[in-house]
Every structure is written in C-alpha cells, then in structure tokens.
Design a protein around this motif. Structure first.
Motif, PDB file in Angstrom:
ATOM      1  N   ASN A   4       0.794  -1.216   0.000  1.00  0.00           N
ATOM      2  CA  ASN A   4       0.000   0.000   0.000  1.00  0.00           C
ATOM      3  C   ASN A   4       0.830   1.272   0.000  1.00  0.00           C
ATOM      4  O   ASN A   4       0.295   2.368   0.166  1.00  0.00           O
ATOM      5  CB  ASN A   4      -0.940   0.015   1.213  1.00  0.00           C
ATOM      6  N   SER A   5       2.138   1.157  -0.195  1.00  0.00           N
ATOM      7  CA  SER A   5       2.984   2.336  -0.085  1.00  0.00           C
ATOM      8  C   SER A   5       2.748   3.363  -1.175  1.00  0.00           C
ATOM      9  O   SER A   5       3.114   4.525  -1.031  1.00  0.00           O
ATOM     10  CB  SER A   5       4.462   1.921  -0.088  1.00  0.00           C
ATOM     11  N   VAL A   6       2.155   2.933  -2.297  1.00  0.00           N
ATOM     12  CA  VAL A   6       1.869   3.881  -3.380  1.00  0.00           C
ATOM     13  C   VAL A   6       0.376   4.131  -3.499  1.00  0.00           C
ATOM     14  O   VAL A   6      -0.105   4.620  -4.501  1.00  0.00           O
ATOM     15  CB  VAL A   6       2.429   3.364  -4.733  1.00  0.00           C
ATOM     16  N   LYS A   7      -0.359   3.823  -2.456  1.00  0.00           N
ATOM     17  CA  LYS A   7      -1.815   3.901  -2.517  1.00  0.00           C
ATOM     18  C   LYS A   7      -2.306   5.295  -2.868  1.00  0.00           C
ATOM     19  O   LYS A   7      -3.300   5.465  -3.571  1.00  0.00           O
ATOM     20  CB  LYS A   7      -2.408   3.448  -1.191  1.00  0.00           C
ATOM     21  N   GLU A   8      -1.607   6.322  -2.403  1.00  0.00           N
ATOM     22  CA  GLU A   8      -2.091   7.679  -2.627  1.00  0.00           C
ATOM     23  C   GLU A   8      -1.911   8.125  -4.066  1.00  0.00           C
ATOM     24  O   GLU A   8      -2.561   9.052  -4.509  1.00  0.00           O
ATOM     25  CB  GLU A   8      -1.366   8.636  -1.688  1.00  0.00           C
ATOM     26  N   THR A   9      -1.021   7.496  -4.792  1.00  0.00           N
ATOM     27  CA  THR A   9      -0.746   7.926  -6.159  1.00  0.00           C
ATOM     28  C   THR A   9      -1.129   6.896  -7.210  1.00  0.00           C
ATOM     29  O   THR A   9      -0.965   7.153  -8.395  1.00  0.00           O
ATOM     30  CB  THR A   9       0.748   8.254  -6.317  1.00  0.00           C
ATOM     31  N   ALA A  10      -1.616   5.727  -6.805  1.00  0.00           N
ATOM     32  CA  ALA A  10      -1.935   4.669  -7.763  1.00  0.00           C
ATOM     33  C   ALA A  10      -3.282   4.050  -7.449  1.00  0.00           C
ATOM     34  O   ALA A  10      -3.734   4.053  -6.298  1.00  0.00           O
ATOM     35  CB  ALA A  10      -0.851   3.587  -7.734  1.00  0.00           C
ATOM     36  N   ASP A  11      -3.922   3.543  -8.487  1.00  0.00           N
ATOM     37  CA  ASP A  11      -5.105   2.715  -8.279  1.00  0.00           C
ATOM     38  C   ASP A  11      -4.646   1.382  -7.706  1.00  0.00           C
ATOM     39  O   ASP A  11      -3.594   0.860  -8.085  1.00  0.00           O
ATOM     40  CB  ASP A  11      -5.832   2.492  -9.607  1.00  0.00           C
ATOM     41  N   VAL A  12      -5.426   0.820  -6.788  1.00  0.00           N
ATOM     42  CA  VAL A  12      -5.034  -0.409  -6.110  1.00  0.00           C
ATOM     43  C   VAL A  12      -6.093  -1.483  -6.366  1.00  0.00           C
ATOM     44  O   VAL A  12      -7.298  -1.221  -6.278  1.00  0.00           O
ATOM     45  CB  VAL A  12      -4.863  -0.177  -4.594  1.00  0.00           C
ATOM     46  N   THR A  13      -5.636  -2.682  -6.686  1.00  0.00           N
ATOM     47  CA  THR A  13      -6.543  -3.801  -6.910  1.00  0.00           C
ATOM     48  C   THR A  13      -5.840  -5.090  -6.501  1.00  0.00           C
ATOM     49  O   THR A  13      -4.649  -5.098  -6.196  1.00  0.00           O
ATOM     50  CB  THR A  13      -6.987  -3.858  -8.388  1.00  0.00           C
ATOM     51  N   ASP A  14      -6.581  -6.184  -6.487  1.00  0.00           N
ATOM     52  CA  ASP A  14      -5.964  -7.482  -6.196  1.00  0.00           C
ATOM     53  C   ASP A  14      -5.241  -8.034  -7.415  1.00  0.00           C
ATOM     54  O   ASP A  14      -4.092  -8.462  -7.341  1.00  0.00           O
ATOM     55  CB  ASP A  14      -7.032  -8.489  -5.753  1.00  0.00           C
ATOM     56  N   ALA A 159      -3.026   7.309 -14.019  1.00  0.00           N
ATOM     57  CA  ALA A 159      -2.274   6.866 -12.847  1.00  0.00           C
ATOM     58  C   ALA A 159      -1.782   5.441 -13.014  1.00  0.00           C
ATOM     59  O   ALA A 159      -2.381   4.637 -13.742  1.00  0.00           O
ATOM     60  CB  ALA A 159      -3.157   6.972 -11.608  1.00  0.00           C
ATOM     61  N   PRO A 160      -0.689   5.089 -12.335  1.00  0.00           N
ATOM     62  CA  PRO A 160      -0.265   3.684 -12.325  1.00  0.00           C
ATOM     63  C   PRO A 160      -1.263   2.834 -11.559  1.00  0.00           C
ATOM     64  O   PRO A 160      -2.144   3.349 -10.878  1.00  0.00           O
ATOM     65  CB  PRO A 160       1.090   3.728 -11.624  1.00  0.00           C
ATOM     66  N   VAL A 161      -1.104   1.523 -11.669  1.00  0.00           N
ATOM     67  CA  VAL A 161      -1.952   0.566 -10.956  1.00  0.00           C
ATOM     68  C   VAL A 161      -1.063  -0.322 -10.111  1.00  0.00           C
ATOM     69  O   VAL A 161      -0.047  -0.848 -10.596  1.00  0.00           O
ATOM     70  CB  VAL A 161      -2.796  -0.284 -11.923  1.00  0.00           C
ATOM     71  N   ARG A 162      -1.439  -0.488  -8.869  1.00  0.00           N
ATOM     72  CA  ARG A 162      -0.743  -1.361  -7.945  1.00  0.00           C
ATOM     73  C   ARG A 162      -1.618  -2.586  -7.697  1.00  0.00           C
ATOM     74  O   ARG A 162      -2.806  -2.466  -7.385  1.00  0.00           O
ATOM     75  CB  ARG A 162      -0.506  -0.613  -6.635  1.00  0.00           C
ATOM     76  N   ALA A 163      -1.067  -3.786  -7.875  1.00  0.00           N
ATOM     77  CA  ALA A 163      -1.844  -5.019  -7.741  1.00  0.00           C
ATOM     78  C   ALA A 163      -1.020  -6.088  -7.050  1.00  0.00           C
ATOM     79  O   ALA A 163       0.216  -6.067  -7.087  1.00  0.00           O
ATOM     80  CB  ALA A 163      -2.291  -5.518  -9.116  1.00  0.00           C
ATOM     81  N   ARG A 164      -1.707  -7.003  -6.406  1.00  0.00           N
ATOM     82  CA  ARG A 164      -1.017  -8.161  -5.825  1.00  0.00           C
ATOM     83  C   ARG A 164      -0.412  -9.031  -6.922  1.00  0.00           C
ATOM     84  O   ARG A 164       0.709  -9.525  -6.796  1.00  0.00           O
ATOM     85  CB  ARG A 164      -2.007  -8.983  -4.999  1.00  0.00           C
ATOM     86  N   TYR A 165      -1.187  -9.254  -7.989  1.00  0.00           N
ATOM     87  CA  TYR A 165      -0.735 -10.067  -9.122  1.00  0.00           C
ATOM     88  C   TYR A 165      -1.219  -9.403 -10.404  1.00  0.00           C
ATOM     89  O   TYR A 165      -2.168  -8.604 -10.395  1.00  0.00           O
ATOM     90  CB  TYR A 165      -1.295 -11.495  -9.042  1.00  0.00           C
TER      91      TYR A 165
END
Length: 478
Positions: A4-14, A159-165
């Motif tokens: 979650n370290s980039v949560k403020e600047t990226a969309d987050v999903t699984d 925005a970038p996307v942050r995902a588990r996989y």
C-alpha cells in the motif's frame, strides 16, 4: 516496498488483467464472483470488433455454464451448419466441418457452437458488470515492475496501478510478455497468408457454409454465416508472398474471382485482418507475480478452433487458484501449478491445431477438449490401482449426470470444491469450504469417492477415504 505504499498515487486492486479479450474477461468474471478485486485494462477504446475466434468447443460451453453466461451464449450462437462445396456455380457436394459425436449424460454438449468473438466478449463483459466489475479502456501499458509484495504497472496516460498479481491477456504481441523478457518459440504452420473478414453479402443463404475449393490459379475461399448476426465471415488463402487487400474493393475482387457471384454481392466490410498461420509457445507462463494467459502464452493456427478455447481454459485454471490464495488463505505455492498444468496442455493443443491445419486430423472428439486433464499434476492423487486407461482417473474432467431431478453440473456450479461419493456410504471427513454430494452407482464415475476442484477436474479419487484428509490439507481444505 509495502503493497500500500503507493496507494495515494496509484489505483489499487488485487489482480490487474491486461487485455479485454475473451481470456481477460473470463478471468475477471471468475475472480469477481470469488470476491477478488480484478481490474481489466484495455489499450483500445472498445472491445475487439471482429469474429476471429468464432468456434466454442464443448468444454468451453461447460465452463460458460459455470460462469453463468451459457444462456446468453446459446441465445446468440448456433451449431456449425453443413458445408456446401461449389464449383462453376453448381453445388458439387457437402462436407461436415466436424465429425459428429453423440451427446451423453456425462457430456451433454457434443458439438462446437459458432459465435463471433466480438459477441462472446460482449456477453462476458455484461456478466462482469453484473457482478460489479468493469473494463477500463484507453489504458496502454508501457511498463511493469515487481517487488516481493506486488506489481506496479504504468500507462501512457493516467495513474499507475498497484496489484497483488497481474495477468497478461494482451494477445500474441503481448506487451507484458516482452516487458518481462519471456521468449516465445514457434514455427510457421503454413507459408500461405490468410485473409479473414466480416462482411455483408446479399445473395447467399445462411443455412450452410459456402466452400469454394482452390484452383490452379486461386486459393480456397469459405463463407461462414455468423450465427446471431446478419454478417458472414469470409476466409481466403493466398499464394506465398502475396499481400491481401483488406479494402472493400480488394475483398470484392477476391470474392468475385473465386466464386460465381459478382463483386457487388459484397456490400460492406465490417472488419478485416490478414495473418500467416503460426504456432508458438511462450518459454514460461509465469514471471514472479505476473502470469501469461491466452494468446500471450500460445498462438494457434485457427484450424480446429482451439485458440480461444484453450485461452478460456487458462483463465478458468488460474482464476480459482488466485481466488484461493487471495481470499481462501491457500499457500501461494498453489500458483506454481498454473504453469505446471497449462503449459503442457497448451503445447498439446498447438500440436493438434497444426495437424488439423495440415489435414492430418479431423475435427471432432479430439478438438472438443473434453479429454484434456491433469493426471500428472502435483494437485492430483489417484489411490485406486489397476484402472483401465479409459476409466475416469483423478485429474480427469468430472462428468455430468443426473442428480435429484437436476444435473451434477448444477451442483458443481460455483466457486467451491465438491466431495462426491458414488455408490458408497463411506463416512466422509469434514473439509472446509467443500460441499458434499452423494449419488447412486453411475457408470461415468464407477464406484468411489471423488474430490472435485472448482474448475471441474478431479483432484483425488479412491474407494476409501484413506489419504483424503492428508491431500485436502495440502490444498488448504482441512
């Protein structure tokens, strides 16, 4: 890096799914119904518009039954009609596109159905949105990075996307595969280029496939009525070194030269593409937290209708495993079995499509994909000895059949495991998130106990429960 370290600047999903083709959409449907957040991103501004992967094999129909889209598919699709062979403006014979097989209680779908790829995608997208998921268009991936906690994808805009996989479902020229440095080994199936186009034709009936054999000067041409539409798909072969003209005038010229009809019979070209039949397989299907699926992992000749169908099976295999890890608490090592199971199956299907293309194998039972399975998988345990080769083994597809006025497939449907007893009252252990089902003796199974995976394959089989709990524990079920 923390997830979650980039949560403020990226969309987050699984799970980030790159590509809104049949592979990505089917995977997103499967994940979403399991409560896994899945974001589908697509570089184009709309779904793919062509009919390209138009054949749905019986195993794919079973998968679509489980995913909740079969009724919509069957409302739009239809069986392949007979092929009529034309010569000099006269009907000279008939040809079936596939050898007939008989529908049975164990295998209720016995023939491929025709549905344009664009319609298959529309149906899957509608199902995804019904479940609360979405597709984001106009998102061109330009970079992907991994760390021990997840994946960060960057795009040409937004925005970038942050995902588990992440899963690459972005086709044969996969940007993701190339970014990961995964090679692809292949061969030309046929040096002769092909044209495929969706057209409107005014003077051909829609009850048959119209087939125009090659001559000394022209390659073959076939015209398929696309079920559920007013369109036809035209497929034509050209001499090696020829470039197909994809314009209306170009397609009219080919059509008139190879049929007894005037060029004006083709009134509109709705989509067209050219290609050279090729078979290729990615060197591996996984790099860390990123998986390859569909055409990003394997490229088929269109002969035999295996490409889209093999891709759907990739998604179906990966979906329940990602769900088990992200929502079921399964050990992440479960994800190692995706490549273990799917790579050899894809390799086998590539060999089959090549043989079909070259006329060495007829379409029929071999191309229906009902016989594919995972007998040698590390997830499979068969405790019975001396079984005939054609008997149901652990690792095989779990057959359908009657059950309490309905079907076994009705009981299997949904994102759960099933423990099935057939013709035995042996007491069963309690397994977490596993439904139990008891039926009388049934020839398709024989007598015994069967642990059935969420994707409809048997993971364990025995005449007693000895060893069942141990194996279930390794699967995170006990």
């Amino acid at each position: 890096m923390e997830f979650n370290s980039v949560k403020e600047t990226a969309d987050v999903t699984d799970v980030l799914i790159v590509g809104a083709g049949p592979t990505g959409l089917a995977l997103a449907v499967d994940l979403t119904r399991r409560g896994v957040r899945a974001l589908v991103v697509e570089r184009a501004d709309r779904l793919f518009p062509g009919s390209r992967g138009k054949g749905l094999q019986p195993r794919t129909l079973e998968i679509f039954d489980d995913l909740g889209v079969l009724d919509a598919v069957r409302a739009s699709a239809g069986p392949y009609p007979i092929g009529v062979i034309w010569q000099d403006g006269q009907r000279k014979g008939e040809q079936r596109m596939s050898d007939a097989t008989e529908a049975t209680e164990a295998a209720p779908y016995n023939e491929p159905w025709m549905l344009p790829q664009w319609r298959t995608q529309e149906i899957l997208r509608a199902r995804l949105e019904e479940l609360g998921g979405e597709v984001v268009f106009g998102r061109e991936l330009v970079g992907i990075a991994q760390d021990p906690e997840g994946v960060t994808a960057s795009f040409a805009t937004g925005a970038p996307v942050r995902a588990r996989y992440a899963v690459a479902g972005d086709g044969g020229r996969s940007t993701v595969r190339r970014a990961l440095g995964i090679g692809m080994t292949g061969e030309s199936v046929d040096p002769n280029p092909m044209l495929v186009a969706d057209v409107r034709i005014t003077v051909l009936d829609r009850d048959v496939i119209h087939m125009f054999p090659p001559t000394d000067t022209e390659g073959f041409l076939a015209v398929f009525p696309l079920a559920g539409t007013e369109d036809f798909q035209v497929a034509a072969q050209f001499p090696e070194g020829t470039d197909a003209d994809l314009t209306l005038d170009g397609i009219r010229e080919v059509f008139a030269a190879r049929t007894h009809l005037s060029p004006e019979a083709v009134t509109e070209v709705r989509w067209a593409s050219d290609f050279r039949p090729r078979a290729a397989l990615a060197d591996r299907f996984r790099e860390g937290r990123v998986f390859l699926a569909g055409d990003a992992a394997h490229i088929h000749s269109p002969a035999g209708g295996q490409g889209l169908n093999t891709s759907i099976q990739d998604a179906y295999n990966l979906g329940w495993k990602l769900g088990a890890v992200l929502r079921g608490g399964a050990d992440p090592s479960l994800l190692d079995t995706y490549e273990e199971e799917r790579l050899p199956n894809a390799a086998a299907m590539l060999g089959l499509t090549t043989r079909v293309h070259r006329g060495e194998v007829r379409r029929g039972a071999a191309t229906h994909q009902l016989g594919l399975g995972y007998r040698v998988s590390s997830l499979t345990v068969e405790t019975r000895e001396g079984l005939p080769q054609d008997a149901l083994h652990a690792g095989d597809r779990a057959p359908d059949g009657p059950h309490a006025g309905r079907r076994l497939f009705d009981a299997f449907r949904g994102p759960h495991w099933t423990l099935l007893t057939v013709g035995t009252d042996t007491p069963l252990p309690t397994l977490a998130t596993v439904r139990t089902l008891h039926i009388p003796p049934y020839e398709a199974y024989g007598q015994g106990i069967f642990l059935i995976r969420p994707d409809g394959y048997t993971a364990w089989a025995g005449t007693t429960t000895t060893g069942l709990t141990t194996h279930a524990t390794t699967l995170g079920l006990a």
